[in-house]
Write an enzyme that holds these catalytic residues in place. Structure first.
Site, PDB file in Angstrom:
ATOM      1  N   SER A 130     -25.813  -3.403  -4.981  1.00 15.38           N
ATOM      2  CA  SER A 130     -25.218  -4.677  -5.394  1.00 15.38           C
ATOM      3  C   SER A 130     -23.763  -4.769  -4.986  1.00 15.38           C
ATOM      4  O   SER A 130     -23.064  -3.768  -4.910  1.00 15.38           O
ATOM      5  CB  SER A 130     -25.306  -4.854  -6.909  1.00 15.38           C
ATOM      6  OG  SER A 130     -24.659  -6.064  -7.268  1.00 15.38           O
ATOM      7  N   LYS A 184     -32.077  -2.774 -10.612  1.00 16.08           N
ATOM      8  CA  LYS A 184     -31.376  -3.803  -9.823  1.00 16.08           C
ATOM      9  C   LYS A 184     -31.924  -5.197 -10.155  1.00 16.08           C
ATOM     10  O   LYS A 184     -31.164  -6.169 -10.252  1.00 16.08           O
ATOM     11  CB  LYS A 184     -31.525  -3.522  -8.318  1.00 16.08           C
ATOM     12  CG  LYS A 184     -30.969  -4.633  -7.412  1.00 16.08           C
ATOM     13  CD  LYS A 184     -29.476  -4.765  -7.548  1.00 16.08           C
ATOM     14  CE  LYS A 184     -28.757  -5.816  -6.756  1.00 16.08           C
ATOM     15  NZ  LYS A 184     -29.315  -6.684  -5.810  1.00 16.08           N
ATOM     16  N   HIS A 187     -30.376  -6.181 -13.371  1.00 13.45           N
ATOM     17  CA  HIS A 187     -28.971  -6.504 -13.064  1.00 13.45           C
ATOM     18  C   HIS A 187     -28.885  -7.965 -12.614  1.00 13.45           C
ATOM     19  O   HIS A 187     -28.040  -8.737 -13.083  1.00 13.45           O
ATOM     20  CB  HIS A 187     -28.461  -5.559 -11.969  1.00 13.45           C
ATOM     21  CG  HIS A 187     -27.200  -6.015 -11.281  1.00 13.45           C
ATOM     22  ND1 HIS A 187     -27.189  -7.040 -10.348  1.00 13.45           N
ATOM     23  CD2 HIS A 187     -25.913  -5.611 -11.394  1.00 13.45           C
ATOM     24  CE1 HIS A 187     -25.950  -7.240  -9.928  1.00 13.45           C
ATOM     25  NE2 HIS A 187     -25.151  -6.388 -10.545  1.00 13.45           N
ATOM     26  N   ASN A 188     -29.782  -8.347 -11.700  1.00 11.25           N
ATOM     27  CA  ASN A 188     -29.747  -9.717 -11.185  1.00 11.25           C
ATOM     28  C   ASN A 188     -30.113 -10.735 -12.257  1.00 11.25           C
ATOM     29  O   ASN A 188     -29.562 -11.836 -12.285  1.00 11.25           O
ATOM     30  CB  ASN A 188     -30.679  -9.855  -9.986  1.00 11.25           C
ATOM     31  CG  ASN A 188     -30.090  -9.228  -8.733  1.00 11.25           C
ATOM     32  OD1 ASN A 188     -29.283  -8.304  -8.818  1.00 11.25           O
ATOM     33  ND2 ASN A 188     -30.475  -9.706  -7.578  1.00 11.25           N
ATOM     34  N   GLU A 191     -27.138 -11.254 -14.206  1.00  9.68           N
ATOM     35  CA  GLU A 191     -26.238 -12.031 -13.340  1.00  9.68           C
ATOM     36  C   GLU A 191     -26.570 -13.533 -13.415  1.00  9.68           C
ATOM     37  O   GLU A 191     -25.673 -14.373 -13.562  1.00  9.68           O
ATOM     38  CB  GLU A 191     -26.398 -11.495 -11.909  1.00  9.68           C
ATOM     39  CG  GLU A 191     -25.659 -12.221 -10.818  1.00  9.68           C
ATOM     40  CD  GLU A 191     -26.027 -11.633  -9.442  1.00  9.68           C
ATOM     41  OE1 GLU A 191     -26.059 -10.398  -9.286  1.00  9.68           O
ATOM     42  OE2 GLU A 191     -26.301 -12.424  -8.531  1.00  9.68           O
TER      43      GLU A 191
HETATM   44  P1  NBP Z   1     -31.958 -10.470   5.387  1.00 13.31           P
HETATM   45  O1  NBP Z   1     -32.623 -10.342   4.060  1.00 13.31           O
HETATM   46  O2  NBP Z   1     -31.617 -11.811   5.889  1.00 13.31           O
HETATM   47  O3  NBP Z   1     -32.894  -9.737   6.473  1.00 13.31           O
HETATM   48  C1  NBP Z   1     -32.577  -9.768   7.848  1.00 13.31           C
HETATM   49  C2  NBP Z   1     -32.924  -8.453   8.504  1.00 13.31           C
HETATM   50  O4  NBP Z   1     -34.320  -8.180   8.386  1.00 13.31           O
HETATM   51  C3  NBP Z   1     -32.611  -8.505   9.999  1.00 13.31           C
HETATM   52  O5  NBP Z   1     -32.150  -7.248  10.415  1.00 13.31           O
HETATM   53  C4  NBP Z   1     -33.995  -8.811  10.583  1.00 13.31           C
HETATM   54  O6  NBP Z   1     -34.138  -8.444  11.930  1.00 13.31           O
HETATM   55  C5  NBP Z   1     -34.858  -7.954   9.709  1.00 13.31           C
HETATM   56  N1  NBP Z   1     -36.281  -8.265   9.790  1.00 13.31           N
HETATM   57  C6  NBP Z   1     -36.958  -9.358   9.397  1.00 13.31           C
HETATM   58 BR1  NBP Z   1     -36.222 -10.860   8.700  1.00 13.31          BR
HETATM   59  N2  NBP Z   1     -38.273  -9.268   9.620  1.00 13.31           N
HETATM   60  C7  NBP Z   1     -38.451  -8.083  10.189  1.00 13.31           C
HETATM   61  C8  NBP Z   1     -39.598  -7.396  10.656  1.00 13.31           C
HETATM   62  N3  NBP Z   1     -40.818  -7.925  10.545  1.00 13.31           N
HETATM   63  N4  NBP Z   1     -39.439  -6.177  11.222  1.00 13.31           N
HETATM   64  C9  NBP Z   1     -38.207  -5.649  11.319  1.00 13.31           C
HETATM   65  N5  NBP Z   1     -37.078  -6.231  10.870  1.00 13.31           N
HETATM   66  C10 NBP Z   1     -37.198  -7.436  10.311  1.00 13.31           C
HETATM   67  O7  NBP Z   1     -30.647  -9.547   5.448  1.00 13.31           O
HETATM   68  P2  NBP Z   1     -29.491  -9.270   4.365  1.00 13.31           P
HETATM   69  O8  NBP Z   1     -28.993 -10.528   3.756  1.00 13.31           O
HETATM   70  O9  NBP Z   1     -28.542  -8.352   5.043  1.00 13.31           O
HETATM   71  O10 NBP Z   1     -30.244  -8.459   3.210  1.00 13.31           O
HETATM   72  C11 NBP Z   1     -30.920  -7.233   3.423  1.00 13.31           C
HETATM   73  C12 NBP Z   1     -31.567  -6.817   2.108  1.00 13.31           C
HETATM   74  O11 NBP Z   1     -30.532  -6.601   1.128  1.00 13.31           O
HETATM   75  C13 NBP Z   1     -32.473  -7.876   1.495  1.00 13.31           C
HETATM   76  O12 NBP Z   1     -33.529  -7.258   0.815  1.00 13.31           O
HETATM   77  C14 NBP Z   1     -31.594  -8.590   0.531  1.00 13.31           C
HETATM   78  O13 NBP Z   1     -32.307  -9.240  -0.504  1.00 13.31           O
HETATM   79  C15 NBP Z   1     -30.743  -7.438   0.003  1.00 13.31           C
HETATM   80  N6  NBP Z   1     -29.441  -7.818  -0.551  1.00 13.31           N
HETATM   81  C16 NBP Z   1     -28.703  -8.794   0.006  1.00 13.31           C
HETATM   82  C17 NBP Z   1     -27.469  -9.137  -0.533  1.00 13.31           C
HETATM   83  C18 NBP Z   1     -26.613 -10.204   0.101  1.00 13.31           C
HETATM   84  O14 NBP Z   1     -25.563 -10.523  -0.490  1.00 13.31           O
HETATM   85  N7  NBP Z   1     -26.989 -10.733   1.259  1.00 13.31           N
HETATM   86  C19 NBP Z   1     -26.994  -8.446  -1.638  1.00 13.31           C
HETATM   87  C20 NBP Z   1     -27.744  -7.422  -2.174  1.00 13.31           C
HETATM   88  C21 NBP Z   1     -28.980  -7.116  -1.622  1.00 13.31           C
HETATM   89  P3  NBP Z   1     -33.834  -9.517  13.099  1.00 13.31           P
HETATM   90  O15 NBP Z   1     -32.363  -9.430  13.324  1.00 13.31           O
HETATM   91  O16 NBP Z   1     -34.617  -9.014  14.235  1.00 13.31           O
HETATM   92  O17 NBP Z   1     -34.281 -10.848  12.601  1.00 13.31           O
END
Ligand code: NBP
Length: 468
Positions: A130, A184, A187-188, A191
């Site tokens: 987080s 987690k 936590h959300n 939140e």
């Molecule tokens: P996203 O949740 O938007 O995921 C994008 C990533 O997943 C890219 O690297 C994409 O590759 C890859 N991907 C997908 Br979509 N489908 C795929 C597949 N079939 N095979 C391989 N790779 C694949 O990214 P994020 O916002 O960085 O979040 C990552 C994780 O962390 C999520 O579970 C999210 O819920 C969690 N999280 C996010 C936050 C936040 O603030 N954003 C905070 C805490 C936790 P590509 O580039 O080839 O499309």
């Protein structure tokens, strides 16, 4: 390939890229891979230039570039993408390698995947991370669960990249199976509830007390220095202060009032219903986002459904103080409900959670970090068996002295027609929890009337049915 990395990371979107940079900055070499290869090159030639990264262009190359036993973090979109990556990666791995899912995965998916990789001689960690983009880069709160042995291997890295509070890392082993992702998720949920009660205070001060975004920005900034001090209060003040360059108006007044969600709040509510744990403020926060999304219907309804005129003739400054205290009480009630869910889930799922430790690792890095969490940690350290935070003397004391403000603000909101989905529900939770005799006696009477469901009596033992 000669040089081998300490750890690998797959998924270079916002979270993955920043987490990889964080790990490297703590002295580790990181291998990176992403389905869309151009993102690997962009990182290596951009933010990672001159740093200890190994950019790879195929799964095979990625796996070969990591020291054994391999530690591989998956930061891909939660759901099917995690299964897709696991299926692709498993044939390349060796016994003892560790897969770490750092996404917002549903804890039951983590338990299923853990069993699957375990059968192949691999180890699995499902971890909550987080803190958003900034947390990932500078130090998130990390909530790992799964194979304990795997955590021991990872701890030297995870504890270094986590946020640090008073010299202690905001990272600890949560428990077996899906415990990390469960924590987690809750936590959300907390939140969601805190965010909604904050926005209800804002709405009340805007429409009833006529305070502009700028005036409220000052208030939230001041509140951040007192008992309400927290990341969410701090950013609320900053958001309210931001002016749109084009129009000169507060940006918040220009943002469309439809809230989105990715599902973690909903999972918390759904799971609490399965376990039979009351967390009505979190439920209400999820519902508040749903109702906000009904914008078109709300606009139509606003033309045909009437409500009260907003009339406020009281002392504004005094009411602002009451809003502060109401917010304080409502935030405590959000933590109390979330932690009571963790307490029950720990028993039912045999997670063996240490609630005091969880509060401790939430003190830094994560979205719900707050001054309150210091006292919450102490409450559970004093009594690890606390059934509900409200039984701690410090917190019952706060509620006893703030419940009146909470009640008065809720009354005024009702009188003026300001929707208080969470703040009002928090008060109802408080009143239900402290009421020795609830009207459930009559529910039992109704159930017995229409379904012969029977009831118990307060004056004698046994099961009873009445021919009504
Ligand atoms: P996203 O949740 O938007 O995921 C994008 C990533 O997943 C890219 O690297 C994409 O590759 C890859 N991907 C997908 Br979509 N489908 C795929 C597949 N079939 N095979 C391989 N790779 C694949 O990214 P994020 O916002 O960085 O979040 C990552 C994780 O962390 C999520 O579970 C999210 O819920 C969690 N999280 C996010 C936050 C936040 O603030 N954003 C905070 C805490 C936790 P590509 O580039 O080839 O499309």
């Amino acid at each position: 390939m000669d040089k081998k990395s300490d750890i690998g990371l797959i998924g270079l979107a916002v979270m993955g890229e920043n987490l990889a940079l964080n790990i490297e900055s703590k002295g580790f070499t990181v291998s990176v891979y992403n389905r869309t290869i151009s993102k690997v090159d962009k990182l290596i030639e951009g933010r990672a230039k001159g740093k200890n990264f190994i950019g790879t262009h195929s799964m095979e190359e990625f796996i070969k570039s990591i020291k054994q036993p391999r530690k591989i973090i998956l930061m891909v979109k939660a759901g099917k993408p995690v299964d897709a990556v696991i299926d692709e990666i498993i044939p390349h791995l060796s016994k003892g390698d560790i897969l770490i899912d750092g996404g917002n995965t549903y804890f039951k998916d983590t338990e299923r995947r853990l069993k699957k990789v375990e059968e192949k001689g691999l180890m699995y960690i499902g971890t909550g991370v987080s803190g958003g983009e900034e947390g990932a880069l500078k130090g998130p709160s990390i909530m790992p669960g799964g194979h304990k042995e795997a955590y021991e291997e990872l701890a030297p890295i995870l504890t270094k990249i986590a946020a640090q509070v008073k010299g202690e890392p905001c990272c600890d082993y949560m428990g077996p199976g899906g415990a990390g992702h469960y924590v987690k998720m809750v936590h959300n949920g907390i939140e969601y509830s805190i965010m909604q009660t904050i926005v209800e205070a804002y709405d009340f001060m805007k429409d009833v007390l006529n305070l502009s975004a700028k005036e409220q920005a000052r208030l939230f900034s001041k509140w951040n220095d007192d008992v309400l001090g927290s990341y969410l209060i701090e950013i609320t003040g900053k958001i309210l202060a931001k002016v749109d360059k084009e129009t000169g108006k507060a940006i918040v007044d220009l943002i469309l009032d439809e809230a989105s969600q990715k599902g973690t709040g909903k999972w918390t509510s759904q799971n609490a219903m399965d376990l039979g744990v009351p967390i009505p403020s979190i439920d209400a926060a999820v519902q508040a986002r749903f109702i906000s999304a009904y914008k078109t219907e709300r606009v139509k309804a606003s033309k045909i459904l009437s409500g009260p005129e907003i009339e406020f003739a009281g002392d504004k400054d005094k009411f602002v103080e009451m809003v502060h205290d109401a917010l304080y009480a409502s935030e405590i009630l959000a933590y109390a409900q979330g932690l009571s869910l963790l307490t029950e889930a720990s028993k039912q799922y045999k997670f063996n959670l240490n609630i005091g430790n969880i509060a401790k690792i939430w003190r830094g890095g994560c979205i719900i970090r707050s001054k309150l969490l210091g006292s919450i940690t102490e409450a559970y350290e004093n009594n690890p068996e606390l059934p509900n935070l409200l039984f701690d003397e410090h917190f019952s004391g706060i509620l006893n002295t703030r419940q009146d403000a909470l009640r008065k603000v809720v009354q005024m909101a009702n009188k003026c027609g300001i929707p208080f989905m969470v703040t009002g529900t928090s008060l109802a939770y408080y009143d239900s929890y402290r009421k020795e005799r609830l009207p459930a006696n009559l529910i039992q009477g109704q159930r017995d009337y229409f379904g012969a469901h029977t009831y118990k009596r307060i004056d004698k033992e046994g099961i009873f049915h009445t021919e009504w």
